[in-house]
Design an enzyme around this catalytic site. Structure first.
Site, PDB file in Angstrom:
ATOM      1  N   LYS A   1       2.653   9.852  11.387  1.00 55.61           N
ATOM      2  CA  LYS A   1       2.403   8.596  12.098  1.00 55.61           C
ATOM      3  C   LYS A   1       3.708   7.850  12.402  1.00 55.61           C
ATOM      4  O   LYS A   1       3.920   7.388  13.511  1.00 55.61           O
ATOM      5  CB  LYS A   1       1.480   7.679  11.267  1.00 55.61           C
TER       6      LYS A   1
ATOM      7  N   ARG B   1      -6.524   0.447   6.827  1.00 53.44           N
ATOM      8  CA  ARG B   1      -6.799   1.550   5.913  1.00 53.44           C
ATOM      9  C   ARG B   1      -8.144   1.377   5.221  1.00 53.44           C
ATOM     10  O   ARG B   1      -8.510   2.225   4.409  1.00 53.44           O
ATOM     11  CB  ARG B   1      -5.715   1.597   4.840  1.00 53.44           C
TER      12      ARG B   1
ATOM     13  N   ARG C   1      10.172  15.395   2.511  1.00 50.98           N
ATOM     14  CA  ARG C   1      10.518  14.304   3.434  1.00 50.98           C
ATOM     15  C   ARG C   1      11.672  13.433   2.927  1.00 50.98           C
ATOM     16  O   ARG C   1      11.772  13.134   1.748  1.00 50.98           O
ATOM     17  CB  ARG C   1       9.272  13.438   3.602  1.00 50.98           C
TER      18      ARG C   1
ATOM     19  N   ARG D   1      11.319   8.590  -0.679  1.00 49.49           N
ATOM     20  CA  ARG D   1      10.450   7.519  -1.146  1.00 49.49           C
ATOM     21  C   ARG D   1       9.988   7.769  -2.574  1.00 49.49           C
ATOM     22  O   ARG D   1       9.693   8.902  -2.938  1.00 49.49           O
ATOM     23  CB  ARG D   1       9.226   7.425  -0.228  1.00 49.49           C
TER      24      ARG D   1
ATOM     25  N   ARG E   1      -2.800   9.085  -3.288  1.00 46.14           N
ATOM     26  CA  ARG E   1      -2.782   8.603  -1.897  1.00 46.14           C
ATOM     27  C   ARG E   1      -3.816   9.349  -1.050  1.00 46.14           C
ATOM     28  O   ARG E   1      -4.478   8.763  -0.201  1.00 46.14           O
ATOM     29  CB  ARG E   1      -1.376   8.751  -1.300  1.00 46.14           C
TER      30      ARG E   1
HETATM   31  P1  AMP Z   1       2.721   4.099   3.868  1.00 51.76           P
HETATM   32  O1  AMP Z   1       4.174   3.909   4.086  1.00 51.76           O
HETATM   33  O2  AMP Z   1       1.890   3.702   5.046  1.00 51.76           O
HETATM   34  O3  AMP Z   1       2.380   5.480   3.363  1.00 51.76           O
HETATM   35  O4  AMP Z   1       2.299   3.082   2.694  1.00 51.76           O
HETATM   36  C1  AMP Z   1       2.883   3.155   1.411  1.00 51.76           C
HETATM   37  C2  AMP Z   1       2.011   2.406   0.404  1.00 51.76           C
HETATM   38  O5  AMP Z   1       1.907   1.029   0.781  1.00 51.76           O
HETATM   39  C3  AMP Z   1       0.552   2.886   0.320  1.00 51.76           C
HETATM   40  O6  AMP Z   1       0.394   4.010  -0.533  1.00 51.76           O
HETATM   41  C4  AMP Z   1      -0.135   1.629  -0.226  1.00 51.76           C
HETATM   42  O7  AMP Z   1       0.129   1.440  -1.603  1.00 51.76           O
HETATM   43  C5  AMP Z   1       0.593   0.519   0.539  1.00 51.76           C
HETATM   44  N1  AMP Z   1      -0.036   0.235   1.851  1.00 51.76           N
HETATM   45  C6  AMP Z   1       0.505   0.411   3.082  1.00 51.76           C
HETATM   46  N2  AMP Z   1      -0.332   0.020   4.052  1.00 51.76           N
HETATM   47  C7  AMP Z   1      -1.465  -0.405   3.418  1.00 51.76           C
HETATM   48  C8  AMP Z   1      -2.715  -0.907   3.881  1.00 51.76           C
HETATM   49  N3  AMP Z   1      -2.988  -1.054   5.194  1.00 51.76           N
HETATM   50  N4  AMP Z   1      -3.641  -1.241   2.937  1.00 51.76           N
HETATM   51  C9  AMP Z   1      -3.380  -1.138   1.618  1.00 51.76           C
HETATM   52  N5  AMP Z   1      -2.229  -0.636   1.114  1.00 51.76           N
HETATM   53  C10 AMP Z   1      -1.265  -0.279   2.006  1.00 51.76           C
END
Ligand code: AMP
Length: 214
Positions: free
Chosen positions: A13, A87, A126, A160, A171
């Site tokens: 994404k 989400r 990654r 990360r 996740r």
């Molecule tokens: P991402 O970079 O999108 O994979 O997000 C990393 C982490 O941030 C996720 O595993 C969640 O802990 C938190 N997070 C990001 N976006 C959301 C969302 N829309 N709702 C809830 N938690 C989020």
């Protein structure tokens, strides 16, 4: 045009959002990036969410809806790319209301399909540029041989904290339990377009372009 990129962690994404930003003058809104920035700058909210993020669970709807509401106020000429948001179903409802209040609409939801095995392979390989955030992958899109980011020339890269197998399991479970119901939600509204996220970066990019311009 306002669109959502929907897909499990590692679906690509963020990579595709960057292309759309460059080519369509759109603005990427990644709640993951916003939360990581809050952690780095040590805000109260950032500290509160740090452990939850590292475990791979979702942070509360209230927090992420607040972050998005703030950014939407800024506006964007070419529209927004929502990356990693919504989400959950309450987040999807909130996004609909926020856009409506601004007199705007959601134009398309791009579902990026990738099987679990590929996700694990991608995520554990990654890394990102520490300066501009460009995404690399040891297998499919390695850091250039001269050790310099092809986007900004920086030489520092990071992985990360939550890109490890344990967090990834959580996740993925969170994705299937709480996020995948959004596929049905947006299918019902006629906005869902599905693309095969397993192809090369350029192939996926063309599929997304075709889905948006159809
Ligand atoms: P991402 O970079 O999108 O994979 O997000 C990393 C982490 O941030 C996720 O595993 C969640 O802990 C938190 N997070 C990001 N976006 C959301 C969302 N829309 N709702 C809830 N938690 C989020």
């Amino acid at each position: 045009m306002n669109i959502i990129l929907l897909g499990p962690p590692g679906a690509g994404k963020g990579t595709q959002a960057r292309f759309l930003e460059e080519e369509r003058d759109m603005a990427q809104l990644s709640t993951g990036d916003m939360l990581r920035a809050a952690r780095t700058s040590g805000t109260e909210m950032g500290l509160k969410v740090a452990a939850i993020m590292d475990s791979g669970e979702l942070v509360t709807d209230e927090i992420v809806i607040g972050l998005i509401a703030e950014k939407l106020d800024g506006g964007s000429k070419g529209g927004f790319i929502f990356d990693g948001f919504p989400r959950t179903l309450p987040q999807a409802d909130a996004l609909g209301s926020l856009l409506e209040r601004k007199g705007e609409a959601l134009d398309a939801v791009i579902e990026m399909r990738v099987d679990d095995e590929a996700l694990v392979r991608r995520i554990t390989a990654r890394s990102t540029c520490a300066v501009c955030g460009a995404v690399y992958n040891d297998i499919t899109h390695p850091i250039p041989a001269d050790g310099k980011c092809s986007n900004c020339g920086a030489t520092e890269f990071k992985r990360r904290a939550d890109d490890n197998e344990d967090s990834l399991k959580t996740r993925l479970m969170e994705y299937y339990k709480k996020t995948s119901p959004l596929i049905g939600y947006y299918y019902a509204s006629g906005k869902l377009r599905s693309v095969d996220g397993l192809g090369g970066i350029d192939e996926v990019k063309s599929e997304i372009a075709a889905a948006l311009d159809a």
